[in-house]
Design an enzyme around this catalytic site. Structure first.
Site, PDB file in Angstrom:
ATOM      1  N   ASP A 276      37.984  91.227   9.553  1.00 26.78           N
ATOM      2  CA  ASP A 276      39.115  92.106   9.846  1.00 26.78           C
ATOM      3  C   ASP A 276      39.722  91.570  11.134  1.00 26.78           C
ATOM      4  O   ASP A 276      39.132  91.689  12.214  1.00 26.78           O
ATOM      5  CB  ASP A 276      38.650  93.552  10.024  1.00 26.78           C
ATOM      6  CG  ASP A 276      39.812  94.514  10.254  1.00 26.78           C
ATOM      7  OD1 ASP A 276      40.889  94.066  10.712  1.00 26.78           O
ATOM      8  OD2 ASP A 276      39.638  95.723   9.999  1.00 26.78           O
TER       9      ASP A 276
ATOM     10  N   LYS B 118      57.993  90.597  11.698  1.00 24.63           N
ATOM     11  CA  LYS B 118      58.278  89.268  11.179  1.00 24.63           C
ATOM     12  C   LYS B 118      58.963  88.348  12.197  1.00 24.63           C
ATOM     13  O   LYS B 118      58.848  87.122  12.116  1.00 24.63           O
ATOM     14  CB  LYS B 118      59.137  89.378   9.914  1.00 24.63           C
ATOM     15  CG  LYS B 118      58.407  90.037   8.753  1.00 24.63           C
ATOM     16  CD  LYS B 118      57.116  89.297   8.401  1.00 24.63           C
ATOM     17  CE  LYS B 118      56.401  89.907   7.217  1.00 24.63           C
ATOM     18  NZ  LYS B 118      55.160  89.182   6.865  1.00 24.63           N
TER      19      LYS B 118
ATOM     20  N   TYR C 283      59.681  96.366  10.305  1.00 23.56           N
ATOM     21  CA  TYR C 283      59.482  95.133   9.550  1.00 23.56           C
ATOM     22  C   TYR C 283      60.046  93.946  10.330  1.00 23.56           C
ATOM     23  O   TYR C 283      59.409  92.891  10.428  1.00 23.56           O
ATOM     24  CB  TYR C 283      60.148  95.238   8.178  1.00 23.56           C
ATOM     25  CG  TYR C 283      59.918  94.027   7.307  1.00 23.56           C
ATOM     26  CD1 TYR C 283      58.774  93.928   6.514  1.00 23.56           C
ATOM     27  CD2 TYR C 283      60.839  92.985   7.269  1.00 23.56           C
ATOM     28  CE1 TYR C 283      58.556  92.817   5.712  1.00 23.56           C
ATOM     29  CE2 TYR C 283      60.627  91.868   6.474  1.00 23.56           C
ATOM     30  CZ  TYR C 283      59.482  91.786   5.694  1.00 23.56           C
ATOM     31  OH  TYR C 283      59.265  90.676   4.913  1.00 23.56           O
TER      32      TYR C 283
END
Length: 294
Positions: free
Chosen positions: A73, A174, A170
């Site tokens: 993880d 990104k 988002y």
């Protein structure tokens, strides 16, 4: 030809999608690839999908490399630290390529909502996975590269610039890897280690195929299926397209000259003569410019 034979790579987030395509393509070029992620047989991540890192590692080996699955993880520091301690021990300190592809934000983005109406918890979890996890991974991976004064860190992202991507959370998730690559490149320059960002075009991932209710064999049926963005799906690419581009990039002799830059799959295809597994050479850059996306 196996241009990456004898090279050691880590693909962080290799369970599915671009990560799987990258891992398998590095294996195809001869690399030993540590395939990391949270989904293992009998224990899926919270995304609850069927793909596992063991499957990816087996594909790496089947294509001519050596695939090694390690459950990690990447938001958990001790997991990441243990991963690189394992590599340091097993490979005598050798690491040549580190690919940061952790994402897990497919179900977190609430499209069409301004940031103050978007779920804050989902938005912050996106940053946890796509930014914090990349930072933790590079923090523990970079010393192996620095010690040997060579190697490559790749930040996988979506897009080539800083423009808005339809959602603040988002966009931040990104755009951040692009800056991470540029900033790491500056810090790594004195040690002859390269850092770049790489983006696919319209990725024909497992989840995207499911969204359009098609398979890899029938994907063209989706183009006239009537779903949003279906017409653009004709220009989609498999995860192996960007994977093959990354493998060619990793084997190039002028890595340091490229440090800090962003390389889209279509540019790598043009430069290195890369074709997708179906023989196509999709060029999302040209298509996106024609339609005003880029």
């Amino acid at each position: 030809m196996k241009p990456l034979e004898g090279k050691i790579a880590v693909v962080a987030g290799a369970t599915r999608g671009a990560g799987r395509g990258i891992a398998v393509s590095l294996g195809e070029a001869g690399a030993t690839v540590y395939c990391t992620g949270r989904s293992i047989r009998g224990q899926a991540s919270d995304l609850n999908r069927a793909e596992t890192i063991e499957e990816t590692a087996e594909l790496v080996t089947a294509r001519g490399g050596v695939g090694i699955p390690v459950r990690v993880d990447h938001t958990v520091e001790v997991d990441v630290q243990a991963l690189f301690e394992k590599i340091n021990k097993e490979q005598n300190g050798q690491l040549d390529v580190l690919v940061n592809n952790i994402w897990g934000g497919e179900k977190l983005t609430e499209w069409g909502k301004p940031f103050w109406e978007h779920s804050l918890s989902k938005g912050l979890l996106m940053q946890e996975r796509a930014v914090k996890a990349h930072l933790i991974t590079s923090h523990y991976g970079a010393p192996l590269l620095v010690k040997r004064r060579k190697g490559l860190i790749i930040e996988v992202t979506d897009g080539i610039d800083y423009r808005y991507r339809g959602s603040l959370f988002y966009s931040l998730a990104k755009i951040s890897p692009i800056h991470l690559a540029a900033a790491m490149a500056a810090d790594l320059k004195p040690y002859d280690v390269t850092a770049v960002a790489v983006t696919p075009g319209f990725l024909r991932s497992e989840e995207m195929l499911e969204h359009f209710e098609v398979t890899e064999e029938t994907w063209l049926d989706a183009v006239h299926g009537g779903k949003p963005d279906a017409e653009h799906f004709s220009q989609s690419e498999t995860p192996y397209f960007v994977g093959r581009g990354i493998a060619a990039l990793a084997a190039s002799s002028d890595l340091l000259e490229r440090s800090g830059q962003v390389f889209p799959s279509w540019q790598l295809s043009d430069e290195f003569g890369i074709t997708d597994v179906d023989g196509r050479q999709p060029h999302w850059g040209n298509y996106a410019k024609l339609h005003g996306f880029l």
